[in-house]
Structures are given as C-alpha cells and as structure tokens.
Design a protein around this motif. Structure first.
Motif, PDB file in Angstrom:
ATOM      1  N   ARG B  53      88.698  71.683 106.538  1.00  7.87           N
ATOM      2  CA  ARG B  53      87.356  71.422 106.486  1.00  7.87           C
ATOM      3  C   ARG B  53      87.244  70.008 105.723  1.00  7.87           C
ATOM      4  NH1 ARG B  53      83.365  76.630 106.382  1.00  7.87           N
ATOM      5  NH2 ARG B  53      84.146  76.980 108.444  1.00  7.87           N
ATOM      6  N   GLY B  57      85.450  67.052 107.369  1.00  9.51           N
ATOM      7  CA  GLY B  57      84.215  66.873 106.795  1.00  9.51           C
ATOM      8  C   GLY B  57      83.837  65.349 106.319  1.00  9.51           C
ATOM      9  N   LEU B  58      85.216  64.843 106.143  1.00  7.28           N
ATOM     10  CA  LEU B  58      85.385  63.385 105.553  1.00  7.28           C
ATOM     11  C   LEU B  58      84.707  62.514 106.695  1.00  7.28           C
ATOM     12  CD1 LEU B  58      86.456  61.719 103.472  1.00  7.28           C
ATOM     13  CD2 LEU B  58      88.732  61.612 104.551  1.00  7.28           C
ATOM     14  N   ARG B  62      79.838  66.315 107.022  1.00  9.98           N
ATOM     15  CA  ARG B  62      79.441  67.649 106.608  1.00  9.98           C
ATOM     16  C   ARG B  62      80.660  68.338 105.972  1.00  9.98           C
ATOM     17  NH1 ARG B  62      74.960  70.570 110.017  1.00  9.98           N
ATOM     18  NH2 ARG B  62      73.490  69.156 109.081  1.00  9.98           N
ATOM     19  N   THR B  63      80.016  69.171 105.115  1.00  9.01           N
ATOM     20  CA  THR B  63      81.330  69.915 104.310  1.00  9.01           C
ATOM     21  C   THR B  63      81.487  71.255 104.799  1.00  9.01           C
ATOM     22  OG1 THR B  63      79.757  70.706 102.813  1.00  9.01           O
ATOM     23  CG2 THR B  63      80.976  68.538 102.514  1.00  9.01           C
ATOM     24  N   ARG B  65      79.728  73.673 103.889  1.00  9.23           N
ATOM     25  CA  ARG B  65      79.538  74.389 102.621  1.00  9.23           C
ATOM     26  C   ARG B  65      78.302  74.254 102.030  1.00  9.23           C
ATOM     27  NH1 ARG B  65      85.032  72.924 101.877  1.00  9.23           N
ATOM     28  NH2 ARG B  65      84.391  71.026 101.370  1.00  9.23           N
ATOM     29  N   ARG B 118      78.884  65.156  97.355  1.00  3.84           N
ATOM     30  CA  ARG B 118      79.487  65.033  98.916  1.00  3.84           C
ATOM     31  C   ARG B 118      80.101  66.560  99.175  1.00  3.84           C
ATOM     32  NH1 ARG B 118      80.264  60.212 101.262  1.00  3.84           N
ATOM     33  NH2 ARG B 118      79.773  58.239 100.025  1.00  3.84           N
ATOM     34  N   ASN B 119      79.936  67.281  98.336  1.00  2.00           N
ATOM     35  CA  ASN B 119      80.578  68.459  98.408  1.00  2.00           C
ATOM     36  C   ASN B 119      80.039  69.982  98.921  1.00  2.00           C
ATOM     37  OD1 ASN B 119      83.098  67.396  97.223  1.00  2.00           O
ATOM     38  ND2 ASN B 119      81.912  67.209  95.357  1.00  2.00           N
TER      39      ASN B 119
END
Lengths: 336, 336
Positions: B53, B57-58, B62-63, B65, B118-119
């Motif tokens: 992820r 996600g990078l 989208r993470t 989470r 960003r997490n």
DNA sequence: AAATCTGTTGAAAACGTTGCCATAGCGGAC
DNA sequence: GTCCGCTATGGCAACGTTTTCAACAGATTT
C-alpha cells in the motif's frame, strides 16, 4: 494555499535549501547548521507539513506501523490491552493498525487475506490462541511476531500464568474452609483455548492436591452461560459452598442467578471470578487481576525493542496475577 | 526463498509477463486475457505476494487507511464503536489506524502531532466532542472528517439524540408514577461534554414540562462517583423514589450503594442508566440503548461513501435510542 | 603557500507501484 | 492485399522520500 498537501520539495523551496537538508532536519540527524535547521523547521511548521510514511517507508523498508490482531474488539478485555499497546507504540513513534479477525478466521488461508506483508513492521496478536501452524504462516510475512495471552516455545510473548492464577484463587477458597468447591468453565469454541484449559487445570490440580473432589461444569463463554450453569449447580442435591468461574463475565451471570434466587453472597455461597473486569468492583466480586493494560504495554515495549535490533534476553515476559479480595467470598457457614 | 519480501517484479518474472500486467491483475481492472490473469494470480499466490500500500499509495495518492481518533481505548464504549468501524472498513478493503489522543490532547497543537497528513484517507473521531476550532485544524489535513457522538452543523457525523434519550427515560419514570426523581450527572472535565449537557437538558425539560421540580447532583464520571452521589441523595430529608443517571457506570455505582444500604431496587428506589453497558444486563438495570457498534458501522459506511465520491445527501445520520426495560424500575410504593 | 581535514550542503539514484502512451497482434471490411 | 479498429501487452515516467556520494567552504596543519 495549494489544494494538494505540501511535499518536502515545498518545504525545501520555502526554506531555500535542498531536499536532502530538509530530510536531514525532519529525521533529526546531525550534520546540519543550527541556523539552517531552525529555518527548515519553521518552514515545515508554517506549511504544517508532516513526512509521508508511505514515501519514506518505500525506501527505508520500514512502515512505522505495527499491526495488532484481535479476535474481537467488543469485549472490554481487548480495549484494555489495546490501550496499553497504543501507549507503548506511541512512545516509540509507531502507529497502530488494528485488525479484527474473528469472522475472517474461519477461512483456512485467513492470514494471507491481511495486507500485512509490506504494510507493517511487526505483528502483535492479542489472545488469539494461535496454532503453531498459524504462527508459521504469520512468520512468512517476514516481520517479527509478538504473542499476547499465550505462550509458545521459542516465540516472543507476554502472558500470565493462568494455571497459577486459578490455583491461587482455588487455594483462597480452600483456606477459607470450603470443601465443596465447583468450577464453571467455558466450553470450547471461544477464542480462549489454551488459557481456558490452563485455568481449569489450575483448579483441578489444587483440589486434587488438597484431597478434594474436583467438580466442574461448562457454560457458554458469556454471562448468560454463567446464569444457567449456576442454576445447574444449585439443583444439585448438595450444592457447593463456593464457586470459582473461568472469568468474570461468567461470575457475573452466576451472581445474577444467586441474587434472583435470594441466596446471599457470600453468606451461603462464595463466588469468585477471574480477570478483574471493570464491573467486578461494582459487584464486589473477589477476583484475580491480570491488568490487561500492562500486558499490552509490555508487548508494545517488547516489540519496539525487537524492532530496534536489541534482541532482549527475555523474549518471554510473564506478568503477575494478583488476588483482589472483595466481598463475595467468606468462610462457609458453620452448619456445614 | 529470498530473504526480502517479493515485489511485483518477482511476480512478473515468475508469470512471464510485464509489471503493468501484474498491476492490472492485482487491481482487478479489465483488459487482461483470462489465461494470463490466472497465471499471474497463481504466481502471486505461490509467492504469497501482497501489494504494498505504501508504494501504490504513493502514486494514487490514496493510502487505503482510515485514522480513528478516540480519547481513550479502555472504556467498553470505545471497543464497541471500534468494532463497528472495523466491520465497515474491512468490507471496503480499508485498514484502520487507531490513535488514542486522551493525554496528547492537552497540548494546544495536538492535531498536528498526529501523522495524519499523507497517511490516511479519512479521519473518524469517536466521542471526541471537538470544538469548532479543533475541527478546523483537522480539516487542514485535507482529508474528509467524520464525527461520531457529536453533531456539528455542516459536518458529516453519526450521533444519537441524547436529549431525547434522556427525555424518554425520564418520561418512563414519570409514567410509572414517580414524582420525586433525581438525576446524577457527571461533572465537566470528562470526554463527554456536549452529550453530557444534552442528557441533563433532556431530563430537566421533561421534569419541568410535567410541572415537577428538577433535581440533579454531580459526580465524577465513574462508578465511584455514582456511589458517592447516591449516598448524598439518600441523606436528603426526603430521598427520591427514582434516580436516572447520565450513564450506566454511574448507575452501577449507585446500585452498589443501594445494595450495601439494604435498600431494595426497584422496591424502594427505581434506578435507570443510559448506554446499555454490557454489564447492565447482569445488574437487571433498566437503561437506554444506543448500540455503539451500529454507530461505528454507520460512521464507517458514511466514510466509505464519501471516499467513493458519492456525496450522500444525509451526511448527518441520527441513530435511534431504545428503552431497555429490565427489573430496576417499577411504580413507587403506595405509601408515598 | 600548499595540503589536509572537518563540517555542511546539493545532486542523483534508488524504493515498489500506478498511469499514460506506444506497440504488437489479429480479425474483418473494403 | 491493404487498411482500419480493436484488444492485450509492454515501456517509461511519475509519486515523495532516504541514502550515497561528490562538492564546497573554511580552518588547521605542514
């Protein structure tokens, strides 16, 4: 303000330095002139910038996250353990991912259904009572595994001596003078397999050592089961004078049956629980405390140590149990 | 087996295809030949590969989470809400990050101490009773915010009508024929600010509407406080015949005092709680249910919808409260 | 004065994935 | 037989960090 979250590049521009320097400042590594460091920190604060764990994890191979596996989230016990884990992880700057695997677990390959692989640095299980095979599958994930609430040889873990706790409780009842002591345990199928057996064994061996008959009945693992089981015991031709239960929920159910039947506690029957449920104090229930929060904190600390590379000598941490004496136990009536 | 976790490249090599194809298969997007698709899935399974992820996600931004903010983890209520949230998120393939912010919150800038930026894709708060200013600060994170246990204009949230719930409870007591009804509330400083005030208001307005004197005392927000407050009420020259408490813990403390004083419940005094604590059933406590698990599930669903882009018309979800009648309330004694 | 060293800084190559664009096939229509 | 359009696939540049290495200044030594 741009609509996208600021990146390290933005901070670098604002502070008039390079990416590398910002990175150094954010990680707190030495080798940056104090003046520059301050300027960067200021810029970061103004943009309310935080490092993306996603990106840094990509290169360091560390995610900064620890996965916690619990069978269920609802019972009070898990909240307490999680609280302890959260404390410990937060102190180390790690985030906590929580997975509730109760339902999921029926599927044979459940362990690979979880995105653990590259998404967490370690896995902590809470009272999962894993089989050796399940453990092996989790090992394949390639991250350290810390068990809680169970003890497996060669594996890091935090646990209590259930057997000794139950023995302690039983001895307390025997010391009060009881000779007809019954035990209400939970039947299989719940998430507490090994622990369940250990408590039962602790009870049984203590009774046998004292030359008394061991006497136990089963119930479903909730207060409802305790109610029914207590009713069963009361219908015996010579009911017990003391009852020990596998955990407080069961004891609370039993307590209800006694209350409804007008049987004084501890006058006619002494009652003991196990776990020190938050509601046990309200019921004046004598019980065995196992401070789940401390267990969680300890597991988190152990995890942090393992992640830091310092392989601690005692990868097995045994937490103490304490007898909590309240008003639900007393000596049996003299007439017996 | 290599010591490093497998990457998409490894899967690609094993299946004899390119990275792009593997990526397409893993995401389940169309445009891949069935035969190839199967071959890739097989290769992935053999390596027990899961997508990072972090990396995806990078690029997607989208993470996968969602961050959940709770004041504390220990009280039963939060475990229940978390269980519901976990259910809802798991169904959508999202992971749950849990942050316990009780201690942290004293610091003025606590919101930026959390690595939310960003997490996580969204933030759900559980009974945090946030101020408008704190909400604003969380907005700055740039992800959707869903509140739970509080209702703020213009903000997505799931909550109950505390005021109405308390009113319902009060009316139940009045309908039974009680006229001297006291309320035990928690004094400020706990994590339940607005909710606390609403319940009190619900009680007060119902009493006033019935032409009765409203009568309330304060306690600390735990069962200990309930014990003391009940003692205080009993020392009045004309004690109440019914007592409503702000939540079950307080009621359980009050129950203990009554039990110790030998005052029959509901014979001499009727007692009501609020929340439907898991132990309330054991005490036969009449209470108001607010099914925290459903609240959590609903909050998760709302979050998933918002993330999916479909802006639901009802961003405010009001969950129903239900009166749970048990054995702790009855009509007052006729002599009164 | 030249050489060396120390402490700070910047440039560039990773990390594992996704998105866009190009390309290779392949069947059908003209 | 050529051209068109379609689908299945591969190549490559991002994404936002860390890390390694080189460059540079100033101070110290020879």
């Amino acid at each position: 303000m741009s609509k996208h979250p600021p990146s390290m590049r933005d901070v670098a521009r604002r502070a008039g330095v390079s990416l590398s320097t910002v990175s150094r400042v954010m990680r707190g590594v030495p080798g940056v002139a104090p003046a520059v460091r301050e300027r960067v920190q200021e810029a970061a604060a103004e943009l309310s910038y935080v490092v993306s764990r996603n990106a840094s994890g990509l290169v360091t191979g560390r995610t900064g996250r620890v996965a916690v596996l619990v069978p269920f989230l609802q019972p009070w016990f898990f909240g307490s353990v999680l609280a302890g884990i959260s404390d410990g992880l937060q102190r180390a700057g790690l985030d906590m991912l929580v997975y509730q695997v109760g339902e999921l677990r029926r599927q044979p390959g459940w362990t690979s259904a979880l995105p653990l692989r590259r998404n967490s640095d370690a896995v902590i299980t809470v009272a999962m009572d894993l089989s050796a095979e399940e453990c092996g599958r989790l090992d394949e994930v390639g991250v350290p595994l810390v068990l809680t609430g169970q003890c497996l040889p060669g594996r890091a873990g935090v646990f209590i001596d259930d057997r000794q706790g139950a023995a302690k409780a039983t001895r307390h009842l025997l010391n009060l003078g009881h000779t007809r002591v019954a035990y209400i345990g939970s039947e299989g199928g719940s998430w507490r397999g090994r622990s369940s057996r250990n408590r039962l064994e602790g009870f049984q061996s203590t009774m046998v050592d004292a030359g008394l008959a061991e006497w136990s009945v089963l119930s479903t693992p909730d207060h409802r089961g305790g109610e029914l089981a207590m009713g069963e015991l009361l219908s015996d031709h010579r009911p017990p004078t003391a009852v020990l239960t596998e955990f407080d929920d069961i004891a609370m159910g039993a307590h209800r049956t006694l209350r409804r039947s007008g049987i004084p506690v501890p006058g006619a029957i002494s009652l003991m629980g196990f776990d020190n449920h938050e509601a046990a104090a309200v019921l004046d229930l004598t019980t065995v405390d196992q401070s789940p929060r401390a267990i969680g904190a300890s597991a988190a600390d152990l995890t942090v140590k393992i992640l830091a590379g310092e392989d601690p000598p005692d990868r097995h941490v045994e937490m103490p149990t304490r007898l909590i004496l309240r008003q639900s136990t007393s000596a049996p009536l003299l007439s017996e």
